[in-house]
Design a protein around this motif. Structure first.
Motif, PDB file in Angstrom:
ATOM      1  N   VAL A  95       0.877  -1.215  -0.174  1.00 17.09           N
ATOM      2  CA  VAL A  95       0.070  -0.081   0.106  1.00 17.09           C
ATOM      3  C   VAL A  95       0.885   1.204  -0.063  1.00 17.09           C
ATOM      4  CG1 VAL A  95      -1.730   1.468   1.452  1.00 17.09           C
ATOM      5  CG2 VAL A  95      -1.890  -1.002   0.905  1.00 17.09           C
ATOM      6  N   TRP A  96       1.791   1.252   0.974  1.00 16.29           N
ATOM      7  CA  TRP A  96       2.611   2.402   0.806  1.00 16.29           C
ATOM      8  C   TRP A  96       3.383   2.655  -0.291  1.00 16.29           C
ATOM      9  CZ3 TRP A  96       3.249   6.667   3.436  1.00 16.29           C
ATOM     10  CH2 TRP A  96       4.687   7.537   3.422  1.00 16.29           C
ATOM     11  N   MET A  97       3.815   1.498  -0.985  1.00 14.71           N
ATOM     12  CA  MET A  97       4.775   1.643  -2.227  1.00 14.71           C
ATOM     13  C   MET A  97       3.957   2.160  -3.759  1.00 14.71           C
ATOM     14  SD  MET A  97       7.906   0.902  -1.749  1.00 14.71           S
ATOM     15  CE  MET A  97       8.496   0.546  -3.393  1.00 14.71           C
ATOM     16  N   ARG A  98       2.541   2.023  -3.558  1.00 11.32           N
ATOM     17  CA  ARG A  98       1.587   2.873  -4.641  1.00 11.32           C
ATOM     18  C   ARG A  98       1.743   4.358  -4.164  1.00 11.32           C
ATOM     19  NH1 ARG A  98      -1.743   2.009  -8.662  1.00 11.32           N
ATOM     20  NH2 ARG A  98      -1.323  -0.108  -8.911  1.00 11.32           N
ATOM     21  N   THR A  99       2.665   5.066  -4.873  1.00 10.52           N
ATOM     22  CA  THR A  99       2.794   6.511  -4.372  1.00 10.52           C
ATOM     23  C   THR A  99       1.395   7.317  -4.846  1.00 10.52           C
ATOM     24  OG1 THR A  99       3.813   6.833  -6.680  1.00 10.52           O
ATOM     25  CG2 THR A  99       4.992   6.429  -4.443  1.00 10.52           C
ATOM     26  N   ALA A 100       1.322   8.290  -3.765  1.00  7.56           N
ATOM     27  CA  ALA A 100       0.100   9.357  -4.178  1.00  7.56           C
ATOM     28  C   ALA A 100       0.523  10.655  -4.764  1.00  7.56           C
ATOM     29  CB  ALA A 100      -0.323   9.746  -2.530  1.00  7.56           C
ATOM     30  N   PHE A 129      -0.973  13.485  -4.614  1.00 10.13           N
ATOM     31  CA  PHE A 129      -1.100  14.701  -3.971  1.00 10.13           C
ATOM     32  C   PHE A 129      -0.530  14.898  -2.598  1.00 10.13           C
ATOM     33  CE2 PHE A 129      -4.924  14.496  -6.715  1.00 10.13           C
ATOM     34  CZ  PHE A 129      -4.697  15.549  -7.577  1.00 10.13           C
ATOM     35  N   PRO A 130       0.006  16.179  -1.866  1.00 11.22           N
ATOM     36  CA  PRO A 130       0.598  16.025  -0.646  1.00 11.22           C
ATOM     37  C   PRO A 130      -0.255  15.460   0.439  1.00 11.22           C
ATOM     38  CG  PRO A 130       0.414  18.058  -1.492  1.00 11.22           C
ATOM     39  CD  PRO A 130       0.157  17.361  -2.738  1.00 11.22           C
ATOM     40  N   THR A 131      -1.504  15.520   0.362  1.00 15.22           N
ATOM     41  CA  THR A 131      -2.261  15.266   1.280  1.00 15.22           C
ATOM     42  C   THR A 131      -3.060  14.112   0.853  1.00 15.22           C
ATOM     43  OG1 THR A 131      -2.834  17.418   1.949  1.00 15.22           O
ATOM     44  CG2 THR A 131      -4.397  15.734   2.667  1.00 15.22           C
ATOM     45  N   PHE A 132      -2.868  12.938   1.536  1.00 14.36           N
ATOM     46  CA  PHE A 132      -3.528  11.668   1.048  1.00 14.36           C
ATOM     47  C   PHE A 132      -3.878  10.659   2.350  1.00 14.36           C
ATOM     48  CE2 PHE A 132       1.088  11.208   1.001  1.00 14.36           C
ATOM     49  CZ  PHE A 132       1.443  10.073   1.822  1.00 14.36           C
ATOM     50  N   LYS A 133      -4.571   9.754   1.855  1.00  9.88           N
ATOM     51  CA  LYS A 133      -4.816   8.598   2.858  1.00  9.88           C
ATOM     52  C   LYS A 133      -4.592   7.554   2.221  1.00  9.88           C
ATOM     53  CE  LYS A 133     -10.154   8.496   2.544  1.00  9.88           C
ATOM     54  NZ  LYS A 133     -11.126   8.768   3.264  1.00  9.88           N
ATOM     55  N   LYS A 134      -4.249   6.557   3.229  1.00 13.07           N
ATOM     56  CA  LYS A 134      -3.875   5.080   2.743  1.00 13.07           C
ATOM     57  C   LYS A 134      -4.665   3.980   3.542  1.00 13.07           C
ATOM     58  CE  LYS A 134       0.526   6.029   0.251  1.00 13.07           C
ATOM     59  NZ  LYS A 134       0.257   5.430  -0.941  1.00 13.07           N
ATOM     60  N   LEU A 135      -5.076   3.136   3.042  1.00 12.29           N
ATOM     61  CA  LEU A 135      -5.793   2.014   3.702  1.00 12.29           C
ATOM     62  C   LEU A 135      -4.913   1.202   4.725  1.00 12.29           C
ATOM     63  CD1 LEU A 135      -8.769   0.715   4.358  1.00 12.29           C
ATOM     64  CD2 LEU A 135      -8.010  -0.835   2.470  1.00 12.29           C
ATOM     65  N   TYR A 136      -5.220   0.993   5.874  1.00 15.61           N
ATOM     66  CA  TYR A 136      -4.471   0.725   7.122  1.00 15.61           C
ATOM     67  C   TYR A 136      -5.070  -0.771   7.428  1.00 15.61           C
ATOM     68  CZ  TYR A 136      -1.571   0.071  11.302  1.00 15.61           C
ATOM     69  OH  TYR A 136      -0.770  -0.160  12.419  1.00 15.61           O
ATOM     70  N   ARG A 137      -6.349  -0.802   7.736  1.00 18.41           N
ATOM     71  CA  ARG A 137      -6.927  -1.968   8.454  1.00 18.41           C
ATOM     72  C   ARG A 137      -8.379  -2.081   7.903  1.00 18.41           C
ATOM     73  NH1 ARG A 137      -2.135  -2.922   8.794  1.00 18.41           N
ATOM     74  NH2 ARG A 137      -1.267  -3.598  10.665  1.00 18.41           N
ATOM     75  N   ARG A 138      -9.041  -3.026   8.037  1.00 18.00           N
ATOM     76  CA  ARG A 138     -10.568  -3.384   7.842  1.00 18.00           C
ATOM     77  C   ARG A 138     -10.990  -4.059   9.010  1.00 18.00           C
ATOM     78  NH1 ARG A 138     -11.781  -8.083   4.334  1.00 18.00           N
ATOM     79  NH2 ARG A 138      -9.905  -9.202   4.168  1.00 18.00           N
ATOM     80  N   LEU A 139     -12.516  -3.720   9.267  1.00 17.87           N
ATOM     81  CA  LEU A 139     -12.798  -4.466  10.299  1.00 17.87           C
ATOM     82  C   LEU A 139     -13.346  -5.964  10.016  1.00 17.87           C
ATOM     83  CD1 LEU A 139     -14.514  -3.905  13.123  1.00 17.87           C
ATOM     84  CD2 LEU A 139     -16.527  -3.543  11.707  1.00 17.87           C
ATOM     85  N   ASN A 140     -12.745  -6.542  10.976  1.00 18.17           N
ATOM     86  CA  ASN A 140     -13.385  -8.020  11.192  1.00 18.17           C
ATOM     87  C   ASN A 140     -14.692  -8.178  11.750  1.00 18.17           C
ATOM     88  OD1 ASN A 140     -13.009 -10.879  10.926  1.00 18.17           O
ATOM     89  ND2 ASN A 140     -11.859 -11.055  12.360  1.00 18.17           N
ATOM     90  N   ARG A 141     -15.698  -8.421  11.053  1.00 17.53           N
ATOM     91  CA  ARG A 141     -17.283  -8.231  11.573  1.00 17.53           C
ATOM     92  C   ARG A 141     -17.428  -9.577  12.320  1.00 17.53           C
ATOM     93  NH1 ARG A 141     -20.500  -5.973   6.505  1.00 17.53           N
ATOM     94  NH2 ARG A 141     -22.366  -6.248   8.271  1.00 17.53           N
ATOM     95  N   VAL A 142     -16.887  -9.785  13.576  1.00 15.18           N
ATOM     96  CA  VAL A 142     -17.213 -10.747  14.500  1.00 15.18           C
ATOM     97  C   VAL A 142     -17.827 -10.213  15.740  1.00 15.18           C
ATOM     98  CG1 VAL A 142     -15.749 -12.481  13.357  1.00 15.18           C
ATOM     99  CG2 VAL A 142     -14.707 -10.919  15.275  1.00 15.18           C
TER     100      VAL A 142
END
Length: 355
Positions: A246-251, A253-266
């Motif tokens: 995820v980090w290696m796919r460069t953004a 613009f200087p302001t960006f967000k990257k996916l870190y985790r997703r909810l495990n629905r349990v």
């Protein structure tokens, strides 16, 4: 005479074949547009764009999102990270917050950076694709100054992008009541693009991953080598680590967000994140204050149209409005000219009758 015949034969041989295609005799249709047809097309296009734009805006507005900037909240940790001498000292901070509404469905956790330019040309080029697909770990030609360690050992992964990986640890906790605090279950896999995970990034082939990276060194700003990024899941280790990909796919613009985790629905989170008291427990490692940047953590749901960005919806809406404006302008011009033409014809016929 013979020369003339030869010249005539050569000229004839250069002529194109006597076919409809080469002689440009194919049947053709000349489109004859009427004012009514053109205006109808413009009005229909404008209505379509306006409709799609409104739907996209309403869809984006229905997303539930909460963002918490934590650079200033964790000011002590930020100050500690200013000095590189403290790289081995751990610093954590806790950020309590209240979720007023339930986040239904899938919930995603992002980290967001302000003022971090991943789009610099030299930064983007500072990587080794032959390394990342596992074919040649010694290929570090484009990675300077993060190509080799101080003793000349090739760095894997090499380059500025890999060296500057986001390395804060973010844990979300749910306060069920005043005495029970539980960690919200999050999935660290399945957060990358399919093509990145299975095409652009591959581990070198070896019986065991640590032996595959023998003869290489870790990037200077990393606390552990690439083959120890996730010891619990072998499918999420090495170059195939989702956080790394995820980090290696460069953004752009200087302001960006990257996916870190997703909810495990349990358990308590089958329907999503219930309303209540939560806290983010952050291990602060990634320094941003030196370049006057900021960090935040984002919790968000998604819809069929994507995230909470209004750009696409606004683009469709503006396009539709401009198309309608152009259509009304052309219609006004058409009616004015039509009226003048009618008056001219009437005047001409009157003068002819008098004559």
């Amino acid at each position: 005479m013979t020369k003339m015949k030869k010249t005539s034969q050569i000229c004839q041989s250069k002529l194109p074949d006597n076919t409809a295609l080469k002689q440009q005799q194919l049947p053709a249709y000349r489109l004859q547009l009427s004012a009514t047809g053109v205006l109808s097309g413009f009005f229909a296009t404008g209505a379509f764009c306006l409709g799609v734009g409104i739907i996209l805006i309403l869809s984006a507005k229905s997303i539930k999102e909460i963002e918490i900037k934590y650079t200033k909240i964790c000011a002590n940790c930020a100050e500690l990270r200013e000095d590189a001498i403290n790289f081995d000292k751990e610093c954590t901070c806790s950020i309590p917050f209240y979720l007023s509404e339930t986040m239904q469905g899938n919930v995603y956790l992002y980290y967001k950076l302000y003022g971090f330019y991943q789009n610099l040309y030299r930064y983007i080029l500072s990587r080794s694709n032959s390394q990342l697909v596992g074919t040649d770990l010694k290929d570090v030609g484009n990675c300077a100054p993060f190509s080799k360690s101080h003793n000349g050992t090739p760095i894997a992964p090499c380059g500025a992008i890999a060296n500057s990986i986001f390395n804060d640890t973010i844990i979300l906790s749910y306060n069920l009541n005043s005495s029970i605090h539980m960690e919200v279950p999050m999935l660290r896999s399945g957060i990358t693009w399919w093509t990145d995970k299975y095409v652009k990034f591959r581990n070198p082939s070896a019986i065991n991953l640590s032996s595959a990276f023998t003869g290489t060194a870790k990037p200077p700003y990393w606390s552990k080598p690439v083959y120890e990024l996730d010891l619990e899941d072998t499918e999420n280790n090495g170059f195939l680590n989702d956080d790394f990909i995820v980090w290696m796919r460069t953004a752009a613009f200087p302001t960006f967000k990257k996916l870190y985790r997703r909810l495990n629905r349990v358990q308590y989170f089958i329907e999503g994140l219930p309303a209540g008291n939560y806290s983010f427990n952050i291990t602060y490692n990634f320094p941003v204050t030196r370049f006057k940047g900021e960090k935040s953590v984002v919790l968000s749901t998604l819809t069929w149209s994507g995230g909470s960005s209004l750009f696409l919806g606004l683009a469709y809406t503006v396009t539709g409005a401009v198309t309608w404006l152009a259509a009304f302008s052309m219609m006004a011009i058409h009616l004015m000219l039509k009226e003048k033409r009618t008056l001219f014809i009437e005047r001409f016929e009157t003068e002819r009758d008098r004559a």
